[in-house]
Design an enzyme around this catalytic site. Sequence first.
Site, PDB file in Angstrom:
ATOM      1  N   SER A 132       0.843  -1.195   0.000  1.00  0.00           N
ATOM      2  CA  SER A 132       0.000   0.000   0.000  1.00  0.00           C
ATOM      3  C   SER A 132       0.878   1.245   0.000  1.00  0.00           C
ATOM      4  O   SER A 132       1.687   1.445   0.913  1.00  0.00           O
ATOM      5  CB  SER A 132      -0.896   0.008   1.234  1.00  0.00           C
ATOM      6  OG  SER A 132      -1.443   1.300   1.382  1.00  0.00           O
TER       7      SER A 132
ATOM      8  N   HIS B 160      -1.337  -1.368  -4.192  1.00  0.00           N
ATOM      9  CA  HIS B 160      -2.592  -0.957  -3.561  1.00  0.00           C
ATOM     10  C   HIS B 160      -2.574   0.554  -3.376  1.00  0.00           C
ATOM     11  O   HIS B 160      -1.637   1.107  -2.781  1.00  0.00           O
ATOM     12  CB  HIS B 160      -2.734  -1.676  -2.221  1.00  0.00           C
ATOM     13  CG  HIS B 160      -4.040  -1.466  -1.536  1.00  0.00           C
ATOM     14  ND1 HIS B 160      -5.181  -2.154  -1.867  1.00  0.00           N
ATOM     15  CD2 HIS B 160      -4.375  -0.641  -0.509  1.00  0.00           C
ATOM     16  CE1 HIS B 160      -6.176  -1.774  -1.081  1.00  0.00           C
ATOM     17  NE2 HIS B 160      -5.716  -0.851  -0.243  1.00  0.00           N
TER      18      HIS B 160
ATOM     19  N   HIS C 198      -8.386   1.324  -3.947  1.00  0.00           N
ATOM     20  CA  HIS C 198      -9.322   1.114  -2.837  1.00  0.00           C
ATOM     21  C   HIS C 198      -9.997   2.450  -2.557  1.00  0.00           C
ATOM     22  O   HIS C 198      -9.379   3.362  -2.006  1.00  0.00           O
ATOM     23  CB  HIS C 198      -8.519   0.602  -1.626  1.00  0.00           C
ATOM     24  CG  HIS C 198      -9.316   0.430  -0.381  1.00  0.00           C
ATOM     25  ND1 HIS C 198      -8.736   0.242   0.859  1.00  0.00           N
ATOM     26  CD2 HIS C 198     -10.658   0.383  -0.162  1.00  0.00           C
ATOM     27  CE1 HIS C 198      -9.681   0.130   1.774  1.00  0.00           C
ATOM     28  NE2 HIS C 198     -10.852   0.213   1.177  1.00  0.00           N
TER      29      HIS C 198
ATOM     30  N   ASP D 196      -4.638   3.725  -1.902  1.00  0.00           N
ATOM     31  CA  ASP D 196      -5.716   4.098  -0.972  1.00  0.00           C
ATOM     32  C   ASP D 196      -6.243   5.486  -1.267  1.00  0.00           C
ATOM     33  O   ASP D 196      -5.534   6.479  -1.088  1.00  0.00           O
ATOM     34  CB  ASP D 196      -5.195   4.023   0.476  1.00  0.00           C
ATOM     35  CG  ASP D 196      -5.058   2.586   0.933  1.00  0.00           C
ATOM     36  OD1 ASP D 196      -6.047   1.850   0.873  1.00  0.00           O
ATOM     37  OD2 ASP D 196      -3.938   2.203   1.321  1.00  0.00           O
TER      38      ASP D 196
ATOM     39  N   MET E  88     -12.121   4.637  -0.653  1.00  0.00           N
ATOM     40  CA  MET E  88     -12.790   4.925   0.616  1.00  0.00           C
ATOM     41  C   MET E  88     -13.469   6.278   0.437  1.00  0.00           C
ATOM     42  O   MET E  88     -12.989   7.320   0.903  1.00  0.00           O
ATOM     43  CB  MET E  88     -11.758   4.928   1.747  1.00  0.00           C
ATOM     44  CG  MET E  88     -11.283   3.530   2.096  1.00  0.00           C
ATOM     45  SD  MET E  88      -9.698   3.505   2.972  1.00  0.00           S
ATOM     46  CE  MET E  88      -8.579   3.574   1.584  1.00  0.00           C
TER      47      MET E  88
ATOM     48  N   MET F 181     -11.898  -5.650   5.347  1.00  0.00           N
ATOM     49  CA  MET F 181     -10.999  -4.749   6.076  1.00  0.00           C
ATOM     50  C   MET F 181     -10.656  -5.356   7.439  1.00  0.00           C
ATOM     51  O   MET F 181     -11.543  -5.750   8.189  1.00  0.00           O
ATOM     52  CB  MET F 181     -11.657  -3.389   6.288  1.00  0.00           C
ATOM     53  CG  MET F 181     -11.808  -2.552   5.024  1.00  0.00           C
ATOM     54  SD  MET F 181     -10.257  -2.227   4.152  1.00  0.00           S
ATOM     55  CE  MET F 181      -9.314  -1.317   5.391  1.00  0.00           C
TER      56      MET F 181
ATOM     57  N   MET G 118      -8.812   8.255  -0.225  1.00  0.00           N
ATOM     58  CA  MET G 118      -9.641   8.662   0.925  1.00  0.00           C
ATOM     59  C   MET G 118     -10.182  10.066   0.686  1.00  0.00           C
ATOM     60  O   MET G 118      -9.444  10.948   0.234  1.00  0.00           O
ATOM     61  CB  MET G 118      -8.808   8.636   2.201  1.00  0.00           C
ATOM     62  CG  MET G 118      -8.177   7.274   2.478  1.00  0.00           C
ATOM     63  SD  MET G 118      -7.369   7.278   4.081  1.00  0.00           S
ATOM     64  CE  MET G 118      -6.537   5.683   4.047  1.00  0.00           C
TER      65      MET G 118
HETATM   66  C1  DX5 Z   1      -6.283   1.754   5.667  1.00  0.00           C
HETATM   67  C2  DX5 Z   1      -5.869   1.405   4.248  1.00  0.00           C
HETATM   68  C3  DX5 Z   1      -4.783   0.431   4.166  1.00  0.00           C
HETATM   69  C4  DX5 Z   1      -3.489   0.835   4.823  1.00  0.00           C
HETATM   70  C5  DX5 Z   1      -2.971  -0.364   5.518  1.00  0.00           C
HETATM   71  O1  DX5 Z   1      -7.491   2.399   5.639  1.00  0.00           O
HETATM   72  O2  DX5 Z   1      -6.961   0.909   3.513  1.00  0.00           O
HETATM   73  O3  DX5 Z   1      -4.544   0.020   2.823  1.00  0.00           O
HETATM   74  O4  DX5 Z   1      -2.511   1.307   3.945  1.00  0.00           O
HETATM   75  O5  DX5 Z   1      -1.883   0.001   6.257  1.00  0.00           O
HETATM   76  P1  DX5 Z   1      -1.135  -1.035   7.234  1.00  0.00           P
HETATM   77  O6  DX5 Z   1      -0.671  -2.184   6.397  1.00  0.00           O
HETATM   78  O7  DX5 Z   1      -0.015  -0.210   7.789  1.00  0.00           O
HETATM   79  O8  DX5 Z   1      -2.142  -1.448   8.265  1.00  0.00           O
HETATM   80 ZN    ZN Z   2      -6.553  -0.024   1.504  1.00  0.00          ZN
END
Ligand code: DX5
Ligand code: ZN
Length: 233
Positions: A23, A47, A80, A49, A82, A150, A51
């Site tokens: 990620s 990956h 991903h 993220d 969010m 998750m 947000m």
């Molecule tokens: C959290 C993200 C994850 C995040 C995970 O909301 O969706 O993808 O990067 O981070 P780690 O692996 O540090 O828990």
């Molecule tokens: Zn994620």
Amino acid sequence: MTVSDELKKPGHPGPGSLKIAPSLLSADFGRLDEAIDAVKDEADWLHIDVMDAHFVPNLTIGPPVVASIRPYSDLFFDCHLMMTNPGEYLKEFARAGADGCTVHVEVGDTKWLLDEIKALGMRAGLAANPDTPFEALEPHLDDVDLVLCMTVFPGFGGQEFIGEVMNKVIKVSAALASRGSTIDIEVDGGISVDTAHVATAAGANVLVAGSAVFGEGSARARQAIELLRSAAC
Ligand code: DX5
Ligand code: ZN
């Protein structure tokens, strides 16, 4: 070519096989090119993220950044989303070079969103927060290419793995097996050398890892992926 070599190939590994998806959230955002370069030969997916400061209390990457990093690797870009309103941005993510978009079942409009992702030529994923039950995912299992369970509440990296989510992963895995489906089961949050095998034992095959890969800097990322891959088996 050995199985291990096959898994390391960049591009689009087949469904069901173990995939490590670093990620970018835990990478240095000022040096994303270096971070991608560090993982591109060892990772299976990247990956990303997204947000929106509404669905989750954090604000990160959008389509312009995805487009900017696209030239640095042919890794599968696993976005991903969010976001409260992902439907308004799917075309932009497709244009930016996303290979897959995962939306959260909690935002509703699920069938339309999944159809739209596929119509845009991307793989469609459906995510559930730790406290969202299996029953919310179940009606959509035939419409998705990936289910994301998750293992932390989304919003931030570096949180602790929530082991109770494995009950849901086991249910998803069993439901897919009874359909003869081999779509991907992804887990995201708190994945480390200590938890990777817990997730794969429950049936997950895509392991997202942020701090476990980039936590000690990009220079250590490649080795961190190797360790995760060994720990997961
Ligand atoms: C959290 C993200 C994850 C995040 C995970 O909301 O969706 O993808 O990067 O981070 P780690 O692996 O540090 O828990
Ligand atoms: Zn994620």
